[in-house]
Design an enzyme around this catalytic site. Structure first.
Site, PDB file in Angstrom:
ATOM      1  N   TYR A   1      41.908 103.555  45.797  1.00  9.76           N
ATOM      2  CA  TYR A   1      42.211 103.853  47.210  1.00  9.76           C
ATOM      3  C   TYR A   1      41.636 102.756  48.117  1.00  9.76           C
ATOM      4  O   TYR A   1      42.308 102.275  49.044  1.00  9.76           O
ATOM      5  CB  TYR A   1      41.596 105.217  47.546  1.00  9.76           C
ATOM      6  CG  TYR A   1      41.872 105.727  48.938  1.00  9.76           C
ATOM      7  CD1 TYR A   1      43.122 106.226  49.286  1.00  9.76           C
ATOM      8  CD2 TYR A   1      40.867 105.739  49.905  1.00  9.76           C
ATOM      9  CE1 TYR A   1      43.357 106.723  50.566  1.00  9.76           C
ATOM     10  CE2 TYR A   1      41.100 106.235  51.182  1.00  9.76           C
ATOM     11  CZ  TYR A   1      42.349 106.721  51.506  1.00  9.76           C
ATOM     12  OH  TYR A   1      42.586 107.212  52.769  1.00  9.76           O
TER      13      TYR A   1
ATOM     14  N   SER B   1      54.652 115.402  57.353  1.00 13.20           N
ATOM     15  CA  SER B   1      54.819 116.842  57.133  1.00 13.20           C
ATOM     16  C   SER B   1      53.523 117.611  57.328  1.00 13.20           C
ATOM     17  O   SER B   1      53.532 118.824  57.468  1.00 13.20           O
ATOM     18  CB  SER B   1      55.361 117.103  55.720  1.00 13.20           C
ATOM     19  OG  SER B   1      54.424 116.678  54.753  1.00 13.20           O
TER      20      SER B   1
ATOM     21  N   ALA C   1      41.049  99.682  47.337  1.00 13.67           N
ATOM     22  CA  ALA C   1      41.846  98.456  47.162  1.00 13.67           C
ATOM     23  C   ALA C   1      43.141  98.561  47.972  1.00 13.67           C
ATOM     24  O   ALA C   1      43.563  97.598  48.632  1.00 13.67           O
ATOM     25  CB  ALA C   1      42.149  98.236  45.689  1.00 13.67           C
TER      26      ALA C   1
HETATM   27  P1  NAD Z   1      47.577 114.427  53.743  1.00 14.48           P
HETATM   28  O1  NAD Z   1      47.420 114.467  52.272  1.00 14.48           O
HETATM   29  O2  NAD Z   1      47.181 115.618  54.529  1.00 14.48           O
HETATM   30  O3  NAD Z   1      49.090 114.082  54.124  1.00 14.48           O
HETATM   31  C1  NAD Z   1      49.750 113.009  53.508  1.00 14.48           C
HETATM   32  C2  NAD Z   1      51.191 112.951  53.939  1.00 14.48           C
HETATM   33  O4  NAD Z   1      51.796 111.854  53.241  1.00 14.48           O
HETATM   34  C3  NAD Z   1      52.004 114.195  53.577  1.00 14.48           C
HETATM   35  O5  NAD Z   1      52.954 114.423  54.595  1.00 14.48           O
HETATM   36  C4  NAD Z   1      52.727 113.779  52.300  1.00 14.48           C
HETATM   37  O6  NAD Z   1      53.967 114.448  52.083  1.00 14.48           O
HETATM   38  C5  NAD Z   1      52.968 112.309  52.586  1.00 14.48           C
HETATM   39  N1  NAD Z   1      53.205 111.500  51.399  1.00 14.48           N
HETATM   40  C6  NAD Z   1      52.387 111.293  50.349  1.00 14.48           C
HETATM   41  N2  NAD Z   1      52.979 110.481  49.458  1.00 14.48           N
HETATM   42  C7  NAD Z   1      54.189 110.169  49.983  1.00 14.48           C
HETATM   43  C8  NAD Z   1      55.265 109.378  49.527  1.00 14.48           C
HETATM   44  N3  NAD Z   1      55.220 108.740  48.362  1.00 14.48           N
HETATM   45  N4  NAD Z   1      56.365 109.278  50.308  1.00 14.48           N
HETATM   46  C9  NAD Z   1      56.435 109.930  51.507  1.00 14.48           C
HETATM   47  N5  NAD Z   1      55.442 110.688  51.975  1.00 14.48           N
HETATM   48  C10 NAD Z   1      54.343 110.812  51.216  1.00 14.48           C
HETATM   49  O7  NAD Z   1      46.787 113.127  54.216  1.00 14.48           O
HETATM   50  P2  NAD Z   1      46.114 112.775  55.633  1.00 14.48           P
HETATM   51  O8  NAD Z   1      44.682 113.100  55.547  1.00 14.48           O
HETATM   52  O9  NAD Z   1      46.927 113.320  56.725  1.00 14.48           O
HETATM   53  O10 NAD Z   1      46.211 111.174  55.582  1.00 14.48           O
HETATM   54  C11 NAD Z   1      47.215 110.433  56.269  1.00 14.48           C
HETATM   55  C12 NAD Z   1      46.892 108.957  56.151  1.00 14.48           C
HETATM   56  O11 NAD Z   1      45.609 108.704  56.708  1.00 14.48           O
HETATM   57  C13 NAD Z   1      46.837 108.452  54.720  1.00 14.48           C
HETATM   58  O12 NAD Z   1      47.342 107.134  54.662  1.00 14.48           O
HETATM   59  C14 NAD Z   1      45.363 108.451  54.415  1.00 14.48           C
HETATM   60  O13 NAD Z   1      45.031 107.532  53.400  1.00 14.48           O
HETATM   61  C15 NAD Z   1      44.800 108.039  55.756  1.00 14.48           C
HETATM   62  N6  NAD Z   1      43.408 108.431  55.917  1.00 14.48           N
HETATM   63  C16 NAD Z   1      43.033 109.743  55.859  1.00 14.48           C
HETATM   64  C17 NAD Z   1      41.687 110.079  55.993  1.00 14.48           C
HETATM   65  C18 NAD Z   1      41.210 111.496  55.943  1.00 14.48           C
HETATM   66  O14 NAD Z   1      39.988 111.698  55.944  1.00 14.48           O
HETATM   67  N7  NAD Z   1      42.050 112.492  55.923  1.00 14.48           N
HETATM   68  C19 NAD Z   1      40.746 109.070  56.194  1.00 14.48           C
HETATM   69  C20 NAD Z   1      41.163 107.741  56.249  1.00 14.48           C
HETATM   70  C21 NAD Z   1      42.503 107.443  56.110  1.00 14.48           C
END
Ligand code: NAD
Length: 243
Positions: free
Chosen positions: A153, A14, A155
């Site tokens: 996180y 989303s 872990a």
């Molecule tokens: P974000 O917070 O912008 O988006 C997270 C998305 O996950 C949203 O669409 C939310 O609705 C969904 N979500 C959360 N919990 C959920 C659940 N229980 N069921 C279904 N959907 C769920 O995060 P982002 O920055 O876009 O991160 C996306 C992925 O990349 C994550 O796994 C995050 O750990 C990883 N990541 C992000 C970064 C960063 O710097 N942004 C760095 C390393 C890894």
């Protein structure tokens, strides 16, 4: 035009990285299944409706095993196959270890790691029957090098790396690839909450001297989905943080 249209599930699509991944696959002409905990915006649906593939939405919490199973089954029922699963949904619940509650620890593991386990288990059943498929899990540099205030996180993301490598070995004999992407710090809601001071400190640790963009992670996902001889790998998209 794509060679063959694939059905691609992107959990947590989303916003942020998941949204950019969904866009990249839709733009490449694939059928995309969107997921998030809350409704997908009209704006996003309209943005994705201009490409050739179909867009299907399945809202729910991937840390609920019944929902995770339904997400995969509804995709299979609608499109007839599950070709690419991208386990992107994730959260942070930051705190120093001595202040971290069990709830903060459990929530992070439940969504980031167990959610990935639930969807992968069901999707891999279909992929094994198809004798093809691609699974891409979102890890993080934090799972590789750690980060103060993110033991939960880290872990969960280190767990994803071990999970990816193990499942890659199990599924390889049937031609199914399983890889992880480890982003560094990417411009999204997840990093928006960081103070300017923390962001400045982070920038000193990034050789390329900027945060990544969600689209740059999406490009790596699209690349991996087109590879047949890369499996069990962690691809860093981190501006050189981990070399
Ligand atoms: P974000 O917070 O912008 O988006 C997270 C998305 O996950 C949203 O669409 C939310 O609705 C969904 N979500 C959360 N919990 C959920 C659940 N229980 N069921 C279904 N959907 C769920 O995060 P982002 O920055 O876009 O991160 C996306 C992925 O990349 C994550 O796994 C995050 O750990 C990883 N990541 C992000 C970064 C960063 O710097 N942004 C760095 C390393 C890894």
């Amino acid at each position: 035009m794509v060679e063959s249209i694939k059905t691609v599930i992107v959990t947590g699509s989303s916003r942020g990285i998941g949204r950019a991944i969904a866009y990249a696959f839709a733009n490449a002409g694939h059928n995309v299944v969107l997921n998030g905990r809350k409704e997908i915006s009209e704006e996003q649906l309209s943005e994705l409706s201009h490409f050739g593939g179909e867009i299907f939405t399945c809202i729910g919490d991937i840390s609920d095993p019944d929902f995770a199973s339904r997400l995969i089954k509804e995709t299979k029922d609608k499109f007839g196959s599950v070709d690419v699963l991208i386990n992107n949904a994730g959260i942070t619940r930051d705190n120093l270890l001595l202040r971290m509650t069990e709830e903060e620890f459990d929530q992070t593991i439940d969504i980031n790691l167990k959610g990935t386990f639930y969807t992968t288990k069901v999707a891999s059943k279909y992929m094994l029957k198809q004798k093809s498929g691609c699974i891409i899990n979102l890890a993080s540099v934090v799972g590789q090098v750690g980060n103060a205030g993110q033991a939960n996180y880290a872990a969960s993301k280190a767990g994803i790396i071990g999970f990816t490598k193990s499942v890659a070995r199990e599924l390889a004999p049937r031609g199914i690839t399983v890889n992880a992407i480890a982003p560094g710090f990417v411009d999204s809601d997840m990093t928006d909450v960081l103070s300017d001071k923390v962001k400045e400190t982070i920038l000193t640790q990034i050789p390329l001297k900027r945060l990544g963009q969600p689209e740059e992670v999406a490009e790596a996902a699209l690349f991996l989905s087109n590879q047949k001889y890369i499996t069990g790998q962690v691809i860093n998209v981190d501006g050189g943080m981990v070399m």
